[in-house]
Motif scaffolding. Structure first.
Motif, PDB file in Angstrom:
ATOM      1  N   TRP A  15       0.783   5.560   8.003  1.00  0.00           N
ATOM      2  CA  TRP A  15       0.370   6.410   6.890  1.00  0.00           C
ATOM      3  C   TRP A  15      -0.156   7.767   7.331  1.00  0.00           C
ATOM      4  O   TRP A  15      -0.496   8.588   6.481  1.00  0.00           O
ATOM      5  CB  TRP A  15      -0.698   5.710   6.044  1.00  0.00           C
ATOM      6  CG  TRP A  15      -0.126   4.625   5.201  1.00  0.00           C
ATOM      7  CD1 TRP A  15       0.418   4.766   3.955  1.00  0.00           C
ATOM      8  CD2 TRP A  15       0.000   3.250   5.544  1.00  0.00           C
ATOM      9  NE1 TRP A  15       0.877   3.552   3.525  1.00  0.00           N
ATOM     10  CE2 TRP A  15       0.634   2.609   4.475  1.00  0.00           C
ATOM     11  CE3 TRP A  15      -0.351   2.507   6.664  1.00  0.00           C
ATOM     12  CZ2 TRP A  15       0.916   1.241   4.481  1.00  0.00           C
ATOM     13  CZ3 TRP A  15      -0.065   1.166   6.675  1.00  0.00           C
ATOM     14  CH2 TRP A  15       0.564   0.544   5.589  1.00  0.00           C
ATOM     15  N   THR A  56      -0.779   4.340   0.005  1.00  0.00           N
ATOM     16  CA  THR A  56      -1.585   5.335   0.709  1.00  0.00           C
ATOM     17  C   THR A  56      -2.380   4.679   1.834  1.00  0.00           C
ATOM     18  O   THR A  56      -2.538   3.451   1.871  1.00  0.00           O
ATOM     19  CB  THR A  56      -2.589   6.008  -0.244  1.00  0.00           C
ATOM     20  OG1 THR A  56      -3.553   5.027  -0.664  1.00  0.00           O
ATOM     21  CG2 THR A  56      -1.888   6.632  -1.452  1.00  0.00           C
ATOM     22  N   ARG A  57      -2.888   5.522   2.708  1.00  0.00           N
ATOM     23  CA  ARG A  57      -3.735   5.026   3.811  1.00  0.00           C
ATOM     24  C   ARG A  57      -4.962   4.301   3.259  1.00  0.00           C
ATOM     25  O   ARG A  57      -5.355   3.259   3.769  1.00  0.00           O
ATOM     26  CB  ARG A  57      -4.135   6.204   4.694  1.00  0.00           C
ATOM     27  CG  ARG A  57      -4.973   5.818   5.874  1.00  0.00           C
ATOM     28  CD  ARG A  57      -5.430   7.061   6.626  1.00  0.00           C
ATOM     29  NE  ARG A  57      -6.289   6.702   7.720  1.00  0.00           N
ATOM     30  CZ  ARG A  57      -5.927   6.679   8.992  1.00  0.00           C
ATOM     31  NH1 ARG A  57      -4.711   7.018   9.340  1.00  0.00           N
ATOM     32  NH2 ARG A  57      -6.787   6.328   9.922  1.00  0.00           N
ATOM     33  N   LYS A  58      -5.568   4.836   2.205  1.00  0.00           N
ATOM     34  CA  LYS A  58      -6.753   4.205   1.627  1.00  0.00           C
ATOM     35  C   LYS A  58      -6.413   2.825   1.065  1.00  0.00           C
ATOM     36  O   LYS A  58      -7.171   1.870   1.263  1.00  0.00           O
ATOM     37  CB  LYS A  58      -7.370   5.070   0.535  1.00  0.00           C
ATOM     38  CG  LYS A  58      -8.599   4.391  -0.071  1.00  0.00           C
ATOM     39  CD  LYS A  58      -9.302   5.213  -1.083  1.00  0.00           C
ATOM     40  CE  LYS A  58     -10.517   4.556  -1.682  1.00  0.00           C
ATOM     41  NZ  LYS A  58     -10.730   3.163  -1.546  1.00  0.00           N
ATOM     42  N   GLU A  59      -5.291   2.709   0.371  1.00  0.00           N
ATOM     43  CA  GLU A  59      -4.886   1.407  -0.144  1.00  0.00           C
ATOM     44  C   GLU A  59      -4.653   0.419   0.998  1.00  0.00           C
ATOM     45  O   GLU A  59      -5.044  -0.752   0.902  1.00  0.00           O
ATOM     46  CB  GLU A  59      -3.618   1.530  -0.991  1.00  0.00           C
ATOM     47  CG  GLU A  59      -3.824   2.211  -2.319  1.00  0.00           C
ATOM     48  CD  GLU A  59      -2.551   2.418  -3.101  1.00  0.00           C
ATOM     49  OE1 GLU A  59      -2.652   2.830  -4.263  1.00  0.00           O
ATOM     50  OE2 GLU A  59      -1.443   2.174  -2.567  1.00  0.00           O
ATOM     51  N   LEU A 101      -2.801   2.154  10.980  1.00  0.00           N
ATOM     52  CA  LEU A 101      -2.859   3.045   9.821  1.00  0.00           C
ATOM     53  C   LEU A 101      -2.265   4.414  10.158  1.00  0.00           C
ATOM     54  O   LEU A 101      -1.492   4.972   9.367  1.00  0.00           O
ATOM     55  CB  LEU A 101      -4.301   3.198   9.344  1.00  0.00           C
ATOM     56  CG  LEU A 101      -4.944   1.955   8.713  1.00  0.00           C
ATOM     57  CD1 LEU A 101      -6.436   2.173   8.514  1.00  0.00           C
ATOM     58  CD2 LEU A 101      -4.255   1.589   7.418  1.00  0.00           C
ATOM     59  N   LYS A 146      -9.222  -4.098   5.571  1.00  0.00           N
ATOM     60  CA  LYS A 146     -10.648  -4.168   5.903  1.00  0.00           C
ATOM     61  C   LYS A 146     -11.148  -5.613   6.058  1.00  0.00           C
ATOM     62  O   LYS A 146     -11.847  -5.912   7.023  1.00  0.00           O
ATOM     63  CB  LYS A 146     -11.469  -3.426   4.856  1.00  0.00           C
ATOM     64  CG  LYS A 146     -12.921  -3.280   5.223  1.00  0.00           C
ATOM     65  CD  LYS A 146     -13.654  -2.403   4.227  1.00  0.00           C
ATOM     66  CE  LYS A 146     -15.094  -2.223   4.642  1.00  0.00           C
ATOM     67  NZ  LYS A 146     -15.822  -1.359   3.705  1.00  0.00           N
ATOM     68  N   ALA A 156       0.841  -1.197   0.000  1.00  0.00           N
ATOM     69  CA  ALA A 156       0.000   0.000   0.000  1.00  0.00           C
ATOM     70  C   ALA A 156       0.878   1.250   0.000  1.00  0.00           C
ATOM     71  O   ALA A 156       1.803   1.357   0.794  1.00  0.00           O
ATOM     72  CB  ALA A 156      -0.905   0.008   1.228  1.00  0.00           C
ATOM     73  N   GLU A 190      -2.594  10.770   8.790  1.00  0.00           N
ATOM     74  CA  GLU A 190      -4.008  11.129   8.586  1.00  0.00           C
ATOM     75  C   GLU A 190      -4.527  10.716   7.228  1.00  0.00           C
ATOM     76  O   GLU A 190      -4.104  10.923   6.212  1.00  0.00           O
ATOM     77  CB  GLU A 190      -4.201  12.633   8.777  1.00  0.00           C
ATOM     78  CG  GLU A 190      -3.953  13.086  10.186  1.00  0.00           C
ATOM     79  CD  GLU A 190      -4.986  12.590  11.179  1.00  0.00           C
ATOM     80  OE1 GLU A 190      -6.143  12.374  10.813  1.00  0.00           O
ATOM     81  OE2 GLU A 190      -4.617  12.390  12.340  1.00  0.00           O
ATOM     82  N   GLU A 230      -6.925   1.149  13.159  1.00  0.00           N
ATOM     83  CA  GLU A 230      -6.831   2.612  13.033  1.00  0.00           C
ATOM     84  C   GLU A 230      -5.480   3.107  13.534  1.00  0.00           C
ATOM     85  O   GLU A 230      -4.850   3.965  12.913  1.00  0.00           O
ATOM     86  CB  GLU A 230      -7.971   3.290  13.799  1.00  0.00           C
ATOM     87  CG  GLU A 230      -9.315   3.187  13.122  1.00  0.00           C
ATOM     88  CD  GLU A 230      -9.378   3.896  11.778  1.00  0.00           C
ATOM     89  OE1 GLU A 230      -8.675   4.918  11.580  1.00  0.00           O
ATOM     90  OE2 GLU A 230     -10.119   3.422  10.909  1.00  0.00           O
ATOM     91  N   TRP A 275      -6.062   0.538   4.006  1.00  0.00           N
ATOM     92  CA  TRP A 275      -7.366   0.202   4.574  1.00  0.00           C
ATOM     93  C   TRP A 275      -8.082  -0.829   3.695  1.00  0.00           C
ATOM     94  O   TRP A 275      -8.679  -1.786   4.190  1.00  0.00           O
ATOM     95  CB  TRP A 275      -8.224   1.439   4.770  1.00  0.00           C
ATOM     96  CG  TRP A 275      -9.649   1.112   5.099  1.00  0.00           C
ATOM     97  CD1 TRP A 275     -10.748   1.425   4.373  1.00  0.00           C
ATOM     98  CD2 TRP A 275     -10.132   0.388   6.241  1.00  0.00           C
ATOM     99  NE1 TRP A 275     -11.876   0.933   4.981  1.00  0.00           N
ATOM    100  CE2 TRP A 275     -11.525   0.296   6.132  1.00  0.00           C
ATOM    101  CE3 TRP A 275      -9.503  -0.197   7.329  1.00  0.00           C
ATOM    102  CZ2 TRP A 275     -12.306  -0.366   7.076  1.00  0.00           C
ATOM    103  CZ3 TRP A 275     -10.292  -0.856   8.281  1.00  0.00           C
ATOM    104  CH2 TRP A 275     -11.677  -0.930   8.146  1.00  0.00           C
ATOM    105  N   ASP A 276      -8.003  -0.659   2.375  1.00  0.00           N
ATOM    106  CA  ASP A 276      -8.645  -1.613   1.470  1.00  0.00           C
ATOM    107  C   ASP A 276      -8.079  -3.025   1.668  1.00  0.00           C
ATOM    108  O   ASP A 276      -8.812  -4.007   1.577  1.00  0.00           O
ATOM    109  CB  ASP A 276      -8.476  -1.182   0.017  1.00  0.00           C
ATOM    110  CG  ASP A 276      -9.316   0.053  -0.329  1.00  0.00           C
ATOM    111  OD1 ASP A 276     -10.254   0.378   0.435  1.00  0.00           O
ATOM    112  OD2 ASP A 276      -9.018   0.686  -1.360  1.00  0.00           O
TER     113      ASP A 276
END
Length: 75
Positions: free
Chosen positions: A73, A40-43, A69, A49, A38, A75, A66, A45-46
């Motif tokens: 990564w 990014t943080r979004k990657e 992350l 999850k 990953a 915020e 959390e 999290w994906d």
């Protein structure tokens, strides 16, 4: 960052791909698992999850994820 799940529990990251010798535990014979990569943080999290306890689904505590992350990564 490369994300791994430790065979004794917990998650950790590495800037590099880790080889089998590093991931394998000689004491118990178990091996850490590669979760994914990953940027990014979004990657992240994906990827995490499905491993997260959401509404009693089992897995890692949401607060732990959390915190993981945030640490890796921001915020």
């Amino acid at each position: 960052m490369y994300i791994y799940e430790g065979h004794m529990g917990g998650l950790y990251t590495s800037d590099d791909v880790l080889d089998y010798d590093f991931l394998h535990c000689e004491q118990c014979g178990d091996t850490d698992s590669y979760v994914g990569y990953a940027r990014t943080r979004k990657e992240a999290w994906d990827l995490l999850k499905p491993l997260t306890d959401i509404n009693g689904s089992g897995g890692f505590n949401r607060d732990y994820i959390e915190s993981f992350l945030q640490k890796n990564w921001g915020e």
